[in-house]
Design an enzyme around this catalytic site. Sequence first.
Site, PDB file in Angstrom:
ATOM      1  N   SER A 187      -5.610   8.421  -1.179  1.00 59.76           N
ATOM      2  CA  SER A 187      -5.472   7.791   0.138  1.00 59.76           C
ATOM      3  C   SER A 187      -4.656   8.632   1.110  1.00 59.76           C
ATOM      4  CB  SER A 187      -4.845   6.401   0.002  1.00 59.76           C
ATOM      5  OG  SER A 187      -3.594   6.483  -0.648  1.00 59.76           O
ATOM      6  N   ASP A 212       6.223   0.996   2.299  1.00 63.66           N
ATOM      7  CA  ASP A 212       5.327   2.135   2.102  1.00 63.66           C
ATOM      8  C   ASP A 212       6.006   3.401   2.625  1.00 63.66           C
ATOM      9  OD1 ASP A 212       3.343   3.999   1.925  1.00 63.66           O
ATOM     10  OD2 ASP A 212       1.864   2.898   3.098  1.00 63.66           O
ATOM     11  N   HIS A 248       2.482   6.873   2.489  1.00 58.56           N
ATOM     12  CA  HIS A 248       1.520   7.176   3.541  1.00 58.56           C
ATOM     13  C   HIS A 248       2.257   7.510   4.843  1.00 58.56           C
ATOM     14  CE1 HIS A 248      -0.740   4.674   0.639  1.00 58.56           C
ATOM     15  NE2 HIS A 248      -1.721   5.497   0.940  1.00 58.56           N
TER      16      HIS A 248
END
Length: 435
Positions: free
Chosen positions: A167, A410, A413
């Site tokens: 990702s 997170d 990312h």
Amino acid sequence: MELPLFAVLQRTPRVAVTVSLVLFSLTIVPALYSLLANPIFHLSISSSETEGPLPSDHMLLNHMNSPSSDDPSSLVTTSTSRTQIRDDELRCDLFNGEWIPNDESPYYNNTTCWAIQEHQNCMKFGRPDTGFMRWRWKPDGCDLPIFDPQEFLEMVRGESMGFVGDSISRNQVQSLLCLLSRVEIPQDISSSPDKAFKVWNYTSYNFTLQAMWSPFLVKTTKADPTDPECYLFNLYLDEYDTKWTSQINQLDYLVISSGHWFSRPVIFYENENISGCQYCGLPNTTQLPSYYGYRKALRTSLRAILENFKGLAVLRSFSPHHFEGGPWDKGGDCVRTRPYRRNETIPEVADLKNHDIQLEEFRAAAEEGMKKMGLRLRLMDTTQAMLLRPDGHPGRYGHLQTTNVSLRNDCIHWCLPGPIDTWNDILLQMMKTEK
């Protein structure tokens, strides 16, 4: 009485000839030498994710029209496209430098770009600061041009590019889609509804862009395929993931990356037999470190490129996380609001062993690749630059701010827009150098 230079030249032709020869030697000759002896560009080598689908088709249809020209962030301000780059840019090490302020950024936002996934849409979920968007990467010894979408699309006219990885790789694809959206919105021409494999076409340029999901890079199956909640994977370390390796011979550019998934529970297979595992809890099975699997998987994937690809292949280096105050599943967070300076002490929060493995395997593959005509294998070593950006992750702003629901932060990312846009600045510069 002293005379102006032109008067001296008029009175003494011999002096004029002599001066002219000197000026010719000092200007024209070096220029011709530089043109004829341009050096080959050399890239220096230094030493649980939140998953979700790519933007849905209905999101794409809602944004088929270009952003309004009334929105300053939607305007494309591009310099004249340069087919040649300067000599200092050829010699420049793109991967060592520092982040400096950039008041002109960002070049898109979360309302003008359709491609931003929810958990990277930091401004949508209320991030209060915007300073993380206003920096640019300054390599030592040169300036890195800001991504020019018009120049990029002209360069790849009639060609195709694919991204392979997890990702974080998809994060870069979404950044590229956003940067290019200032010129054109692509058509989704994916052959199936599988969100893990997306294909877009920029019809005005006949340019195809692909995102291919392969977080382990090699052949992978679930240990229990009947259980949707099964998080134990079988990794066949010496077998290709043909879902992407079978497609790359059709591409002109390939960007491959990985790393974060190798901290998950996995069983390693080699020669069709179990060679060990990590976090698997199986009796009579050798417990191996994640680095064992990552090295072998990366080596296998690079071998697939050497055997099946003839274009420009780029290995993008490991993207470090910035959890502080605990690991990802025990309250770790990333709350800093500015980049580190290169001389600052950086907390030991990122595991960079994967980066070391990438450098070693890249060197070996590049040496082997020199024997194959047509293949160009390059390293995009962005690890140092991203290690300095603890402020660029979604953190708690990758989801709705609810007080009654405990959601993990997170710090893996990257927000869009944000520092990950620099990866595409670098990618374009590398492509220009190859041209």
